[in-house]
Design an enzyme around this catalytic site. Structure first.
Site, PDB file in Angstrom:
ATOM      1  N   ARG A  35       0.815  -1.223   0.000  1.00 60.52           N
ATOM      2  CA  ARG A  35       0.000   0.000   0.000  1.00 60.52           C
ATOM      3  C   ARG A  35       0.847   1.270   0.000  1.00 60.52           C
ATOM      4  O   ARG A  35       0.446   2.285  -0.567  1.00 60.52           O
ATOM      5  CB  ARG A  35      -0.952  -0.017   1.204  1.00 60.52           C
ATOM      6  N   LYS A 197     -20.118 -17.423   0.827  1.00 61.44           N
ATOM      7  CA  LYS A 197     -21.547 -17.123   0.978  1.00 61.44           C
ATOM      8  C   LYS A 197     -22.160 -16.402  -0.210  1.00 61.44           C
ATOM      9  O   LYS A 197     -21.610 -15.425  -0.708  1.00 61.44           O
ATOM     10  CB  LYS A 197     -21.770 -16.279   2.239  1.00 61.44           C
ATOM     11  N   GLY A 353     -10.491  -9.314  -0.732  1.00 64.98           N
ATOM     12  CA  GLY A 353      -9.431  -9.802   0.144  1.00 64.98           C
ATOM     13  C   GLY A 353      -8.831 -11.146  -0.198  1.00 64.98           C
ATOM     14  O   GLY A 353      -7.622 -11.276  -0.394  1.00 64.98           O
ATOM     15  N   GLY A 376     -13.723  -3.871   0.342  1.00 64.14           N
ATOM     16  CA  GLY A 376     -15.085  -3.361   0.540  1.00 64.14           C
ATOM     17  C   GLY A 376     -15.464  -2.304  -0.480  1.00 64.14           C
ATOM     18  O   GLY A 376     -16.576  -2.287  -1.000  1.00 64.14           O
TER      19      GLY A 376
END
Length: 395
Positions: A35, A197, A353, A376
């Protein structure tokens, strides 16, 4: 879309929201500097113009001031990567920050202490944002990982820089790469959605059905679809309350002419363990006491054909429990297929992720077109939402 390339920063102080939320070991050494490296092109441009740079970031989720979440330990790594000694302010607002910012000379870099030591940051407090804004002349947002949060440093601060705000090169690249998938894609477009999921991906699936030609479903999500279609999934992870939803997705896809590809065979295990006994079974007939842990060989052959014919590929989520070497093959092979398609001219975007972790772990970073830095934030863009941090610059 204004970026740092649209401004001359000579004798100007740029206050940049970066994402230096990097992992540290028990000795507070940076273990992955990706990053920090990602922010370097933006910082280099400003310094080359003869400007100075004030960096602001969060680290972790501190409750008030907690020494273990101080940004001070990353100074050494940041200085090495940026090639200039990075100065440090022991607060992000107040006298220490103001004094350090005022003293900054062209070519110098200052890092402010953790923004989240102040609860006003996450609350989007206007007075706190104004205090941050008072430190710089031009506001630059280069933190895609937090662009989906309406925090003081990512969104609220922009209102104090009417015509003096822009995107950093990293954030601009993120937006451009996502738009290549969502708005300007070359067909055929394939989305690979993995993970455990359906519920966490439902909005993404609904939003991108209009934009893709093929959708590969993998990982734990597979078994909710298989069970909904009448298959036996043994002990595999399955969201029983989402079976109707799975059938609705299949119906919608058919209506829109999108081909859904679900594994036809899986590597099943008799325990959730790397040393479990394994067998390859039909995905619709997993024996009781066994659970699907990875995509099987026939499934991978099917997926390979789809991927190699694609011109645009989005990869979000692994095909199996890749953290265990026994069940990593499906995810590795998928990476190989996407790398081959990319080498043949396809545009490939990897985000989320687990996918990013897999790409790094198995050495695919330089073999795909773009690896997103925001989990996100990327998911929310794929869901069709306007991110507050992006809207604040465009408004």
């Amino acid at each position: 879309m204004k970026t740092v390339n649209d401004f001359n920063f000579a004798a100007k102080k740029a206050i940049i929201r970066v994402d230096f939320n990097v992992p540290l070991d028990e000795n507070f050494r940076v273990t992955d500097a990706t990053r920090i490296e990602a922010a370097k092109p933006t910082i280099d441009k400003i310094l080359a113009d003869g400007g100075s740079v004030i960096l602001m970031s969060h680290l972790g989720r501190p409750k008030g001031v907690e020494e273990k979440y101080s940004l001070q330990p990353i100074l050494k790594t940041a200085s090495e990567i940026l090639g200039v000694p990075v100065k440090f302010a022991e607060n992000c607002i107040g006298t220490s920050a103001k004094t350090a910012a005022d003293a900054l000379q062209p070519g110098e870099v200052l890092l402010l202490e953790n923004l989240r030591f102040h609860s006003e940051e996450e609350a989007g407090d206007v007075a706190f944002a104004a205090a941050l804004a008072s430190l710089g002349d031009i506001y630059v947002n280069d933190a895609f990982g937090t662009a989906h949060r309406a925090h003081a440093s990512t969104t609220i601060i922009a209102q104090f820089f009417a015509n003096h705000k822009c995107f950093g090169l990293l954030l601009a690249k993120e937006i451009e790469s996502l738009n290549k998938v969502l708005k300007n894609s070359k067909k055929p477009v394939t989305a690979v959605l993995g993970g455990s999921k359906v519920s966490s991906k439902i909005t993404v699936i609904e939003n991108i059905l209009d934009k893709v030609d093929h959708m590969i479903i993998g990982g734990g999500m597979t078994f909710t679809f298989v069970k909904a279609l009448g298959g036996k999934v043994g002990n595999s992870i399955c969201e029983d309350d989402k079976q109707e939803l799975a059938l609705e997705i299949l119906r919608l896809a058919k209506e829109k002419g999108v081909q859904i590809h679900i594994p036809v065979d899986v590597v099943a295990a008799d325990d959730f363990s790397n040393t479990a006994n394994t067998q390859i079974v039909d995905v619709r007939a997993i024996p009781d006491g066994w659970e699907g842990m990875d995509a099987g060989p026939k499934s991978l052959e099917n997926f390979k054909k789809v991927i190699l014919e694609s011109k645009t590929i989005l990869w979000n989520g692994p095909l199996g429990v890749f953290e265990m070497p026994t069940f990593a093959n499906g995810t590795i092979q998928l990476g190989n297929f996407i790398a081959e398609a990319t080498a043949n001219g396809a545009f490939s975007l990897v985000g989320g992720g687990d996918s990013v972790a897999a790409v790094k772990q198995f050495g695919f970073e330089d073999k795909v077109s773009y690896v997103s830095t925001g989990g996100g934030a990327m998911l929310e863009m794929l869901e069709g939402r306007i991110l507050p941090g992006i809207a604040a610059i465009l408004n």
